[in-house]
Write a protein that holds these residues in place. Structure first.
Motif, PDB file in Angstrom:
ATOM      1  N   GLU A   1      59.352  63.347  97.133  1.00 45.08           N
ATOM      2  CA  GLU A   1      60.672  62.720  97.280  1.00 45.08           C
ATOM      3  C   GLU A   1      61.797  63.569  96.688  1.00 45.08           C
ATOM      4  OE1 GLU A   1      60.028  59.107  95.194  1.00 45.08           O
ATOM      5  OE2 GLU A   1      58.887  58.147  96.806  1.00 45.08           O
ATOM      6  N   GLY A   2      61.433  64.634  95.955  1.00 46.17           N
ATOM      7  CA  GLY A   2      62.454  65.456  95.304  1.00 46.17           C
ATOM      8  C   GLY A   2      63.130  64.719  94.168  1.00 46.17           C
ATOM      9  N   ASN A   3      62.309  63.972  93.405  1.00 43.64           N
ATOM     10  CA  ASN A   3      62.855  63.094  92.379  1.00 43.64           C
ATOM     11  C   ASN A   3      62.189  63.334  91.024  1.00 43.64           C
ATOM     12  OD1 ASN A   3      64.442  60.982  91.387  1.00 43.64           O
ATOM     13  ND2 ASN A   3      62.830  59.470  91.788  1.00 43.64           N
ATOM     14  N   VAL A   4      61.916  64.598  90.694  1.00 43.69           N
ATOM     15  CA  VAL A   4      61.240  64.936  89.437  1.00 43.69           C
ATOM     16  C   VAL A   4      62.285  65.302  88.383  1.00 43.69           C
ATOM     17  CG1 VAL A   4      59.521  66.404  88.315  1.00 43.69           C
ATOM     18  CG2 VAL A   4      59.284  65.846  90.748  1.00 43.69           C
ATOM     19  N   THR A   5      62.174  64.665  87.230  1.00 43.15           N
ATOM     20  CA  THR A   5      63.093  64.989  86.135  1.00 43.15           C
ATOM     21  C   THR A   5      62.389  65.840  85.093  1.00 43.15           C
ATOM     22  OG1 THR A   5      62.542  62.988  84.899  1.00 43.15           O
ATOM     23  CG2 THR A   5      64.391  62.849  86.461  1.00 43.15           C
TER      24      THR A   5
ATOM     25  N   LEU B   1      53.543  61.747  89.863  1.00 40.15           N
ATOM     26  CA  LEU B   1      54.238  63.019  90.084  1.00 40.15           C
ATOM     27  C   LEU B   1      54.103  63.475  91.526  1.00 40.15           C
ATOM     28  CD1 LEU B   1      55.810  65.436  88.923  1.00 40.15           C
ATOM     29  CD2 LEU B   1      53.601  66.467  88.325  1.00 40.15           C
ATOM     30  N   ASN B   2      52.963  63.214  92.154  1.00 45.81           N
ATOM     31  CA  ASN B   2      52.784  63.574  93.566  1.00 45.81           C
ATOM     32  C   ASN B   2      53.899  62.973  94.413  1.00 45.81           C
ATOM     33  OD1 ASN B   2      50.416  64.989  93.087  1.00 45.81           O
ATOM     34  ND2 ASN B   2      49.092  63.240  93.507  1.00 45.81           N
ATOM     35  N   TYR B   3      54.168  61.683  94.195  1.00 50.11           N
ATOM     36  CA  TYR B   3      55.215  60.999  94.974  1.00 50.11           C
ATOM     37  C   TYR B   3      56.593  61.548  94.633  1.00 50.11           C
ATOM     38  CZ  TYR B   3      51.346  57.675  95.401  1.00 50.11           C
ATOM     39  OH  TYR B   3      50.128  57.099  95.634  1.00 50.11           O
TER      40      TYR B   3
END
Length: 354
Positions: free
Chosen positions: A181-185, A175-177
């Motif tokens: 990266e603005g890539n959390v669903t 989740l940190n990455y």
């Protein structure tokens, strides 16, 4: 999920757990294949119920496992004070109110349950035939299972919990990455919260068993403590980061208590976070932006009141990533040192992702 057991009942179970003088006495009774009926009540209170405590004879001697064991060879009940410091009487004929309902079938256990309900005291019954210790207290009943069985069950459950926690921690690292990266669903966050709820609820089911183990459960207690390390705080921060509405720490704690009772489905957790999605596919395509509480609190150890000021200024982690030291240090409580630490941590996460 296991029903919540009142603390006063847990304290009674502790009195009977391995390592106590009382448990030593009970084990001796079981080993000799004797039955026993023991009422725990102070002397003044016992005198107030002459219709319940009939016949028998006064002992009034210091409690010892050996003394209780010898007295258990006699018929009738043994009366011990509530602090388990003195044996008050033995060979006592108990006459409880027969109108009190009981689910038990054997005479000893029916009497024990009725006495516990009538006097609101702890009563222990040991089955001579089955060698089982049953504790009654007010309306509650607890059967002590075989020690080896409980140890095996707790160990197996802890193995499962440790695997769950390993997955939870690994997903937090991922989740940190994703956050940088603005890539959390939404689906990913629901999975994290679901795993946290599973760990919490399974823990609730074995905590009583670990208490029942007494000194035999010390290693299990240490293992469980490690499984639960920071779990509530991390879950709280995830809720504050990803709930659709801005929620305070106090509100997030209330939401977290509600969350423990949710059904283990991603869509259920999505609705819990305020998102009305119709399918897990839709949840996997819904991108969410964290506010930044978790990163600030756990990775950089910024106090909550200061973290709140940062989030009030930048609204979300996406905006925070784009800032610089000069702008960040202007926030009350941040300063140049913390500003550099925040940006250095963000840069470090990016570099590790590499």
């Amino acid at each position: 999920m296991a029903a919540q057991i009142p603390q006063e009942v847990i304290e009674k179970i502790k009195q009977v757990s391995p390592g106590t003088k009382l448990r030593k006495a009970l084990d001796q009774v079981i080993e000799a294949q004797l039955g026993a009926l023991i009422v725990f009540i102070n002397e003044d209170e016992m005198k107030a119920y002459p219709q319940v405590f009939q016949a028998g004879f006064k002992i009034d001697a210091p409690f010892s496992p050996e003394r209780l064991y010898e007295l258990s060879k006699m018929d009738g009940a043994i009366v011990v004070d509530e602090h388990v410091s003195r044996i008050l009487a033995a060979n006592v004929h108990l006459v409880p109110d027969p109108s009190i309902p009981t689910s038990e079938t054997g005479t000893r256990h029916r009497t024990a349950e009725r006495i516990a309900k009538q006097l609101k005291k702890m009563v222990i019954a040991i089955s001579k035939r089955r060698n089982v210790v049953t504790l009654y207290y007010k309306e509650y009943k607890h059967v002590f299972e075989d020690m080896k069985f409980v140890l095996t069950k707790v160990s197996q459950t802890l193995n499962t919990l440790e695997r769950f926690r390993e997955i939870f921690d690994r997903d937090l690292e991922l989740l940190n990455y994703k956050e940088i990266e603005g890539n959390v669903t939404l689906d990913f966050i629901c999975g994290l919260l679901l795993r946290s709820a599973e760990i919490h609820n399974i823990t609730s089911e074995i905590q009583l068993q670990i208490i029942e183990l007494g000194i035999e459960g010390r290693l299990a207690s240490l293992r469980l403590r490690e499984v639960l390390r920071d779990l509530d705080e991390l879950t709280l921060l995830l809720i504050m980061d990803y709930h659709k509405k801005d929620v305070t720490e106090e509100d997030a704690r209330k939401l977290m208590e509600e969350m423990w009772g949710l059904e283990y489905k991603h869509l259920t957790f999505a609705k819990f976070l305020g998102y009305d999605v119709s399918s897990t596919h839709k949840a996997s395509e819904t991108f969410v932006v964290p506010r930044g509480y978790r990163l600030l609190r756990t990775a950089i150890h910024i106090p909550m009141n200061v973290s709140q000021k940062v989030i009030d200024s930048y609204r979300n982690l996406g905006n925070l990533i784009k800032t610089d030291v000069n702008h960040l240090q202007e926030i009350d409580g941040i300063g140049k040192k913390r500003a550099r630490a925040i940006l250095k941590t963000i840069k470090s996460i990016k570099k590790r992702r590499g």
